[in-house]
Enzyme design. Structure first.
Site, mmCIF file in Angstrom:
data_model
loop_
_atom_site.group_PDB
_atom_site.id
_atom_site.type_symbol
_atom_site.label_atom_id
_atom_site.label_comp_id
_atom_site.label_asym_id
_atom_site.label_seq_id
_atom_site.Cartn_x
_atom_site.Cartn_y
_atom_site.Cartn_z
ATOM 1 N N VAL A 1 -28.590 23.142 -17.692
ATOM 2 C CA VAL A 1 -29.597 22.650 -16.744
ATOM 3 C C VAL A 1 -29.958 21.212 -17.112
ATOM 4 O O VAL A 1 -30.196 20.900 -18.286
ATOM 5 C CB VAL A 1 -30.860 23.539 -16.753
ATOM 6 C CG1 VAL A 1 -31.889 23.011 -15.758
ATOM 7 C CG2 VAL A 1 -30.489 24.987 -16.426
ATOM 8 N N ALA B 1 -31.639 22.586 -20.948
ATOM 9 C CA ALA B 1 -31.444 23.995 -21.318
ATOM 10 C C ALA B 1 -29.964 24.306 -21.168
ATOM 11 O O ALA B 1 -29.261 23.660 -20.377
ATOM 12 C CB ALA B 1 -32.286 24.914 -20.444
ATOM 13 N N SER B 2 -29.504 25.312 -21.915
ATOM 14 C CA SER B 2 -28.077 25.624 -21.857
ATOM 15 C C SER B 2 -27.853 27.091 -22.167
ATOM 16 O O SER B 2 -28.528 27.680 -23.014
ATOM 17 C CB SER B 2 -27.307 24.750 -22.844
ATOM 18 O OG SER B 2 -25.921 24.905 -22.679
ATOM 19 N N ASP C 1 -34.424 40.514 -15.060
ATOM 20 C CA ASP C 1 -34.151 39.842 -16.336
ATOM 21 C C ASP C 1 -35.370 39.024 -16.758
ATOM 22 O O ASP C 1 -35.266 37.838 -17.066
ATOM 23 C CB ASP C 1 -32.926 38.938 -16.176
ATOM 24 C CG ASP C 1 -32.273 38.578 -17.503
ATOM 25 O OD1 ASP C 1 -32.562 39.262 -18.507
ATOM 26 O OD2 ASP C 1 -31.478 37.621 -17.535
ATOM 27 N N SER D 1 -24.539 30.462 -21.570
ATOM 28 C CA SER D 1 -23.102 30.699 -21.539
ATOM 29 C C SER D 1 -22.496 30.426 -20.171
ATOM 30 O O SER D 1 -21.309 30.131 -20.069
ATOM 31 C CB SER D 1 -22.803 32.139 -21.962
ATOM 32 O OG SER D 1 -23.506 33.053 -21.155
ATOM 33 N N VAL D 2 -23.298 30.511 -19.113
ATOM 34 C CA VAL D 2 -22.790 30.314 -17.756
ATOM 35 C C VAL D 2 -23.020 28.891 -17.265
ATOM 36 O O VAL D 2 -22.183 28.320 -16.558
ATOM 37 C CB VAL D 2 -23.437 31.326 -16.783
ATOM 38 C CG1 VAL D 2 -23.096 30.994 -15.331
ATOM 39 C CG2 VAL D 2 -22.994 32.743 -17.122
ATOM 40 N N ALA D 3 -24.151 28.291 -17.636
ATOM 41 C CA ALA D 3 -24.515 26.995 -17.056
ATOM 42 C C ALA D 3 -25.372 26.187 -18.016
ATOM 43 O O ALA D 3 -25.933 26.721 -18.981
ATOM 44 C CB ALA D 3 -25.272 27.212 -15.747
ATOM 45 N N LYS E 1 -28.946 23.101 -12.068
ATOM 46 C CA LYS E 1 -28.272 24.147 -12.830
ATOM 47 C C LYS E 1 -26.793 24.092 -12.490
ATOM 48 O O LYS E 1 -26.380 24.430 -11.377
ATOM 49 C CB LYS E 1 -28.852 25.522 -12.506
ATOM 50 C CG LYS E 1 -28.243 26.654 -13.338
ATOM 51 C CD LYS E 1 -28.951 27.981 -13.080
ATOM 52 C CE LYS E 1 -28.359 29.089 -13.939
ATOM 53 N NZ LYS E 1 -29.053 30.386 -13.730
#
Length: 432
Positions: free
Chosen positions: A129, A122-123, A275, A125-127, A143
């Site tokens: 995985v 998974a991807s 969120d 803008s911050v990190a 992460k």
């Protein structure tokens, strides 16, 4: 000196992009307004604004995502457009992943992990995985924060704050808490860079939601975590469409568990994941609800938690005047010319009308939108600490409605409301 030059250069680029996209958007909006009416003009401008934010990069996308939840302040049509924003940053490649691991662990990588798959699962803008295996043999999700993302977001947020100070002085925004909203938004974005806090948030949520049947928050491995990396239990086969392939009975179980988790956070614990969009809320074939990514979470004071629970209880039983009084008591600010009597009458009417609706017709979003409109019109400014949890409840409503169209949101809240109001000491609730 170098940092100031970099910030100036970024400001020039941002300004150039804003002018290049914004001016044609305003012209096009004006043309559509004349030809098709005001609503068409606004839609065009909002749509181009979303395109502009995506061009400006991840910080501005994150800002748009957070601001898109502020339906208490922004027009619904704009919030609808902002809700479409998605992180569009490419995943880290193998070389970038190696840099990120080195920044996080230095020479300890091989001491902590037996293996790390360099292909992200998974991807954002911050990190990104990754799947990995600890030296202990445990399969984990890693992460890993993107290299340089802190500097990029800090510079962009400095520009956004400067822009908000200018915008706040414009007559059209008089009475709108622009700088306060931007400060809250910036705090939410920077909070997603604080991986130590996020790891702690996950541990708190795992403990709190362990009381809710069929809810799974991944276990964190603190000994393997670092300030730039969170290591947690790997949950296999997570897919957005899992619920679509399940039976109606299982889908109703998903809905019940998802709402129970939300109400547990809101009314009992006061620690709220804000969120809960589909990218952070998954379902498994064994009928479990998986909650991920707790970077955007808030802790309500006990007073605000109780006021929130009292409001929802009065809404659920149709006590409109009591609900209106709670909104006034919980307000962060009341305008000098606020019409409290008028607000009370209109708010009471909203609660009583909503209470009389069948469960299948009641909409939390419609209720909240009308309440926010009343607050704006009558000068009642809600506490920011209450807005994000409420809007998180609105975000999850769409998912729950898809799973169980007949979910009675007010009836489903009562077990957690009773716990949140009665507490463990057997005290009586205060309903206004």
């Amino acid at each position: 000196m170098r940092a100031r030059f970099a910030l100036t250069l970024r400001a020039v680029r941002v300004t150039g992009t804003v002018v290049a996209v914004g001016v044609p958007a305003l012209v096009g909006g004006s043309v559509r307004r004349l030809r098709y009416g005001p609503a068409a003009g606004r839609r065009h401008i909002y749509h181009r604004l979303v395109a502009l934010l995506m061009l400006l990069g991840p910080t501005f996308v994150k800002a748009g995502q957070v601001l898109g939840t502020r339906r208490d302040l922004l027009p619904p049509a704009l919030c609808d457009e902002l809700s479409l924003l998605q992180d569009s940053v490419a995943p880290l490649n193998v070389a970038q992943t190696a840099v990120a691991l080195a920044e996080a662990y230095g020479t300890e990588v091989d001491d902590v992990f037996a293996s790390v798959d360099p292909r992200p699962v998974a991807s954002g803008s911050v990190a990104s995985v990754y799947r990995a295996r600890l030296r202990s043999g445990q399969d984990v999700a890693v992460k890993l924060r993107r290299p340089g993302i802190e500097r990029t977001m800090s510079e962009d947020l400095a520009l956004i704050r400067g822009g908000s100070a200018f915008v706040a002085r414009l007559p059209v925004f008089r009475g709108v808490p622009v700088e306060e909203v931007v400060a809250n938004m910036a705090g939410a974005i920077l909070g997603q860079l604080d991986f130590e806090r996020e790891a702690d948030n996950l541990r708190r949520l795992r403990k709190n939601l362990s009381e809710v049947p069929r809810v799974w928050v991944p276990k964190v491995y603190p000994e393997a975590c670092r300030p730039r990396c969170i290591v947690m239990e790997f949950i296999p086969d997570l897919a957005v469409g899992t619920a679509d392939q399940c039976s109606p009975v299982t889908r109703r179980r998903f809905a019940a568990s998802g709402m129970a988790a939300m109400y547990q956070m809101l009314f009992v614990d006061g620690f709220v994941h804000c969120d809960m969009h589909p990218g952070n809320l998954y379902f498994t074939r064994s009928a479990q609800v998986v909650v991920l990514d707790a970077g955007f979470s808030v802790q309500l004071t006990d007073r605000l938690r109780r006021l929130f629970a009292e409001f929802f209880m009065n809404m659920a039983i149709g006590r409109g005047h009591h609900a209106a009084e709670i909104v006034i008591r919980s307000a962060a600010r009341i305008a000098e010319d606020a019409d409290l009597a008028g607000f009370t009458v209109r708010m009471a009417d909203l609660v009583e009308r909503s209470h009389g609706q069948p469960a299948s017709e009641f909409s939390l979003i419609a209720f909240a939108m009308e309440m926010f409109d009343l607050q704006r019109r009558f000068g009642i400014h809600a506490a920011p600490e209450l807005i994000f949890p409420l809007l998180s409840l609105l975000v999850i409503e769409g998912t729950i409605r898809e799973l169980d169209p007949n979910m009675d949101f007010q009836e489903a809240a009562k077990p957690q409301l009773m716990r949140g109001l009665f507490g463990t000491d057997g005290g009586r609730p205060t309903l206004g």
